[in-house]
Design an enzyme around this catalytic site. Structure first.
Site, short mmCIF file in Angstrom:
data_model
loop_
_atom_site.label_atom_id
_atom_site.label_comp_id
_atom_site.label_asym_id
_atom_site.label_seq_id
_atom_site.Cartn_x
_atom_site.Cartn_y
_atom_site.Cartn_z
N ARG A 114 0.86 -1.28 0.01
CA ARG A 114 0.03 -0.01 0.10
C ARG A 114 0.75 1.39 -0.19
NH1 ARG A 114 2.39 1.95 3.82
NH2 ARG A 114 0.82 3.77 3.74
N GLN A 131 -1.91 2.70 9.99
CA GLN A 131 -0.62 2.74 9.28
C GLN A 131 0.19 3.32 10.08
OE1 GLN A 131 -3.72 3.18 7.85
NE2 GLN A 131 -3.89 2.96 5.83
N ASP A 156 -1.88 10.85 -1.95
CA ASP A 156 -2.33 9.90 -3.06
C ASP A 156 -2.47 10.57 -4.29
OD1 ASP A 156 -2.78 8.47 -0.47
OD2 ASP A 156 -3.06 6.90 -1.91
O1 MRU Z 1 -4.51 3.52 2.20
P1 MRU Z 1 -3.05 3.47 2.29
O2 MRU Z 1 -2.51 3.16 3.55
O3 MRU Z 1 -2.42 3.19 1.01
O4 MRU Z 1 -2.99 5.14 2.12
C1 MRU Z 1 -1.42 5.67 1.97
C2 MRU Z 1 -1.51 7.13 2.30
O5 MRU Z 1 -2.53 7.87 2.33
C3 MRU Z 1 -0.03 7.77 2.00
O6 MRU Z 1 -0.09 8.84 2.98
C4 MRU Z 1 0.12 8.10 0.50
O7 MRU Z 1 -0.04 7.15 -0.22
C5 MRU Z 1 1.42 8.62 0.37
S1 MRU Z 1 2.58 7.12 0.42
C6 MRU Z 1 4.07 7.94 0.09
#
Ligand code: MRU
Length: 361
Positions: free
Chosen positions: A62, A218, A259
């Site tokens: 992820r 996370q 994202d």
């Molecule tokens: O749902 P996730 O864990 O994939 O979300 C990740 C995030 O929101 C991060 O902050 C984003 O992807 C940036 S990663 C360098």
């Protein structure tokens, strides 16, 4: 299949970070299973594009840039599958085309996924028009492109880290981050945590605070693990503590990842980022977004146009396998929110630090 990362598997130079989220090898793609961290450090060996799509969907891998790289590796795996099955050229093209579509349907918000798949699609189209088009030629070209996507991301993260660390002026500065925008979420080194790594190398008295990041944790499970693995002391706080923490004077800056960034500088990032930006503004604390240019989607005017992923209600209502609320409880579980550009002090990219007002077109 569960596995440890064999010593023979060569990963990229991740600029002194020990944390490796994914590697392509001859046997398949090794993914550090992020659903098990930090209790188990376990690599899964993914051999098919189907399994890669499922690993992205279930968040074994992820984070926006890592999802893009994983998807590119998924396309390589589709081509390998076809060669192993001794399919015709037509069948190979159809299998790779199907993989491109399937991988694009895994998660909607991180634009790096579509950016990487478009690069793979362009590569496929380039090779298809060559006079000497054979399946091994296609496999080689797709592999090279996927590895280049991975390598470029690590280099972008390192550049983001170097640039971003110039913003950390005070000795012993307090940095608050949200979710995980680190080596685990990228090809290596990280975006927001790339800045932390580079700043820590200059000033080991730096203080890092990680938001737990409900509901998938996370921050608690991944950010604390990856920073501590690299010897960077980290303090865990719950999401609701940011106001009190900023009021206490412990925080000098907030740095998060992204994202998807729209043309006007609005940012989609993990749910809770918007709250953090407002609280930072209220305390006059700079709020930075660190992201490679592959996270920008200049085709979208504003954050209103960014598709937001809604995830399973169980992520909120079930803790450690136990339901924690009344059975008739209703849920609202968007995985991401939009932070309007007016709350963002700067966007740290691999090329430059962009300052508000943003116009990314
Ligand atoms: O749902 P996730 O864990 O994939 O979300 C990740 C995030 O929101 C991060 O902050 C984003 O992807 C940036 S990663 C360098």
């Amino acid at each position: 299949m569960n596995a440890v990362l064999p010593r023979s598997v060569k990963s990229f130079n991740t600029f002194s970070s020990k944390v490796v989220a994914l590697v392509l090898s001859e046997e398949g793609a090794y993914l550090l299973d992020q659903t098990l961290l930090p209790l188990k450090v376990n690599y899964v060996l993914v051999n098919s594009s189907q399994d890669m799509a499922s690993a992205i969907q279930t968040m074994r891998v992820r984070g926006a840039p890592a999802i893009g790289i994983a998807a590119a590796y998924g396309v390589v795996l589709a081509c390998r599958e076809s060669l192993a099955l001794q399919e015709t050229i037509g069948q190979t093209l159809s299998r790779v085309g199907h993989a491109l579509k399937m991988l694009a349907e895994t998660r909607p918000t991180a634009v790096n996924l579509f950016w990487a798949l478009n690069r793979m699609k362009d590569c496929l189209n380039r090779v298809k028009t060559q006079a000497l088009f054979t399946q091994p030629v296609l496999l080689e070209a797709l592999t090279e492109e996927a590895l280049a996507i991975h390598q470029e991301d690590i280099e972008a993260c390192y550049a983001i880290g170097q640039l971003g660390s110039t913003l950390v002026k005070k000795t012993g500065a307090g940095i608050l981050t949200h979710c995980n925008a680190g080596a685990l979420a990228t090809g290596g080194y990280g975006t927001a945590l790339g800045v932390v790594r580079a700043a820590f190398a200059k000033d080991p008295t730096l203080r890092v605070y990680a938001d737990e990041t409900r509901p998938r944790q996370q921050g608690a499970r991944l950010t604390t693990w990856e920073l501590l693995e690299d010897g960077i002391p980290t303090t865990l706080v719950t999401d609701g503590m940011s106001g009190s923490l900023m009021q206490s004077g412990a925080i000098d800056m907030v740095i998060v990842g992204a994202d998807r960034i729209a043309a006007n500088g609005d940012v989609a990032n993990k749910i809770g980022t918007y709250n953090l930006a407002i609280v930072a503004k209220a305390h006059n604390i700079p709020f930075y977004v660190a992201a490679p240019c592959s996270t920008m989607d200049v085709s979208l005017d504003s954050g209103q146009d960014i598709p937001i992923e809604y995830r399973d209600n169980a992520e909120i209502g079930v803790l450690e396998g136990v339901s924690i609320c009344h059975p008739d409880t209703a849920f609202y579980n968007p995985g991401f929110d939009i932070t309007p550009a007016r709350y963002i002090t700067g966007i740290i990219t691999e090329k430059a630090i962009l300052k508000a007002p943003f116009c990314l077109r």
